[in-house]
Design a protein around this motif. Sequence first.
Motif, PDB file in Angstrom:
ATOM      1  N   HIS A  23       3.946   3.725  16.798  1.00 18.36           N
ATOM      2  CA  HIS A  23       3.837   4.075  15.382  1.00 18.36           C
ATOM      3  C   HIS A  23       2.664   3.336  14.729  1.00 18.36           C
ATOM      4  N   ALA A  24       2.522   2.042  15.018  1.00 18.63           N
ATOM      5  CA  ALA A  24       1.462   1.241  14.394  1.00 18.63           C
ATOM      6  C   ALA A  24       0.086   1.687  14.869  1.00 18.63           C
ATOM      7  N   ASN A  25       0.018   2.229  16.059  1.00 21.12           N
ATOM      8  CA  ASN A  25      -1.276   2.633  16.609  1.00 21.12           C
ATOM      9  C   ASN A  25      -1.717   4.013  16.138  1.00 21.12           C
ATOM     10  N   LYS A  26      -0.819   4.792  15.557  1.00 15.27           N
ATOM     11  CA  LYS A  26      -1.144   6.162  15.157  1.00 15.27           C
ATOM     12  C   LYS A  26      -1.236   6.361  13.651  1.00 15.27           C
ATOM     13  N   VAL A  27      -0.567   5.515  12.888  1.00 17.46           N
ATOM     14  CA  VAL A  27      -0.408   5.758  11.447  1.00 17.46           C
ATOM     15  C   VAL A  27      -1.171   4.716  10.639  1.00 17.46           C
ATOM     16  N   SER A  28      -1.885   5.164   9.634  1.00 21.70           N
ATOM     17  CA  SER A  28      -2.606   4.257   8.741  1.00 21.70           C
ATOM     18  C   SER A  28      -1.682   3.853   7.596  1.00 21.70           C
ATOM     19  N   SER A  29      -0.898   2.804   7.820  1.00 22.81           N
ATOM     20  CA  SER A  29       0.093   2.417   6.818  1.00 22.81           C
ATOM     21  C   SER A  29      -0.333   1.200   5.998  1.00 22.81           C
ATOM     22  N   LYS A  30      -1.276   0.426   6.479  1.00 14.60           N
ATOM     23  CA  LYS A  30      -1.761  -0.729   5.738  1.00 14.60           C
ATOM     24  C   LYS A  30      -2.608  -0.239   4.562  1.00 14.60           C
ATOM     25  N   VAL A  31      -2.410  -0.845   3.383  1.00 13.47           N
ATOM     26  CA  VAL A  31      -3.135  -0.425   2.184  1.00 13.47           C
ATOM     27  C   VAL A  31      -3.946  -1.606   1.656  1.00 13.47           C
ATOM     28  N   GLU A  32      -5.207  -1.334   1.345  1.00 17.07           N
ATOM     29  CA  GLU A  32      -6.083  -2.336   0.749  1.00 17.07           C
ATOM     30  C   GLU A  32      -6.446  -1.880  -0.663  1.00 17.07           C
ATOM     31  N   LEU A  33      -6.194  -2.747  -1.632  1.00 16.74           N
ATOM     32  CA  LEU A  33      -6.519  -2.479  -3.029  1.00 16.74           C
ATOM     33  C   LEU A  33      -7.808  -3.223  -3.364  1.00 16.74           C
ATOM     34  N   THR A  34      -8.733  -2.534  -4.016  1.00 17.96           N
ATOM     35  CA  THR A  34      -9.985  -3.136  -4.459  1.00 17.96           C
ATOM     36  C   THR A  34     -10.113  -2.951  -5.964  1.00 17.96           C
ATOM     37  N   TYR A  35     -10.483  -4.033  -6.645  1.00 18.32           N
ATOM     38  CA  TYR A  35     -10.656  -3.989  -8.093  1.00 18.32           C
ATOM     39  C   TYR A  35     -11.954  -4.701  -8.457  1.00 18.32           C
ATOM     40  N   ASP A  36     -12.820  -4.000  -9.166  1.00 14.54           N
ATOM     41  CA  ASP A  36     -14.108  -4.548  -9.595  1.00 14.54           C
ATOM     42  C   ASP A  36     -13.923  -5.261 -10.933  1.00 14.54           C
ATOM     43  N   VAL A  37     -13.787  -6.567 -10.875  1.00 17.48           N
ATOM     44  CA  VAL A  37     -13.551  -7.360 -12.083  1.00 17.48           C
ATOM     45  C   VAL A  37     -14.742  -7.249 -13.035  1.00 17.48           C
ATOM     46  N   ASN A  38     -15.954  -7.372 -12.505  1.00 21.66           N
ATOM     47  CA  ASN A  38     -17.151  -7.348 -13.358  1.00 21.66           C
ATOM     48  C   ASN A  38     -17.360  -5.999 -14.031  1.00 21.66           C
ATOM     49  N   GLY A  39     -17.037  -4.913 -13.344  1.00 23.68           N
ATOM     50  CA  GLY A  39     -17.280  -3.583 -13.874  1.00 23.68           C
ATOM     51  C   GLY A  39     -16.109  -2.968 -14.617  1.00 23.68           C
ATOM     52  N   SER A  40     -15.050  -3.720 -14.803  1.00 25.03           N
ATOM     53  CA  SER A  40     -13.845  -3.188 -15.435  1.00 25.03           C
ATOM     54  C   SER A  40     -14.058  -2.909 -16.919  1.00 25.03           C
ATOM     55  N   LYS A  41     -13.553  -1.762 -17.356  1.00 18.99           N
ATOM     56  CA  LYS A  41     -13.586  -1.409 -18.770  1.00 18.99           C
ATOM     57  C   LYS A  41     -12.269  -1.773 -19.454  1.00 18.99           C
ATOM     58  N   GLY A  42     -11.289  -2.187 -18.656  1.00 20.39           N
ATOM     59  CA  GLY A  42      -9.985  -2.546 -19.202  1.00 20.39           C
ATOM     60  C   GLY A  42      -9.859  -4.021 -19.545  1.00 20.39           C
ATOM     61  N   LEU A  43     -10.926  -4.789 -19.320  1.00 15.11           N
ATOM     62  CA  LEU A  43     -10.903  -6.221 -19.604  1.00 15.11           C
ATOM     63  C   LEU A  43     -11.996  -6.572 -20.608  1.00 15.11           C
ATOM     64  N   THR A  44     -11.705  -7.551 -21.454  1.00 13.40           N
ATOM     65  CA  THR A  44     -12.725  -8.059 -22.359  1.00 13.40           C
ATOM     66  C   THR A  44     -13.630  -9.025 -21.586  1.00 13.40           C
TER      67      THR A  44
END
Length: 87
Positions: A23-44
């Motif tokens: 199962h681990a060798n066939k399925v892409s189950s790991k998730v990586e989240l990326t957030y651009d702090v410098n380019g964010s419009k939701g932060l002051t």
Amino acid sequence: EKEIILTELQFKAMRSSGPGGQHANKVSSKVELTYDVNGSKGLTTKEKSRLQLKLKSKLSNTGLFLLQCDDSRSQHKNKELVIKRFF
């Protein structure tokens, strides 16, 4: 501005390492989240500066914050978990 930040999150699925048999060798189950702090419009500007100081060791040279989750065998569950960790 949680709604704006949620739209700025980027996700990438990849194969998880470690045990799990075929199962681990066939399925892409790991998730990586990326957030651009410098380019964010939701932060002051003040919030960006504060995050850059507090997360200095966890930010890339370009100001990207990365989180990964491979706790579950389900990609959708891992996505939910990584979002919870982010907030």
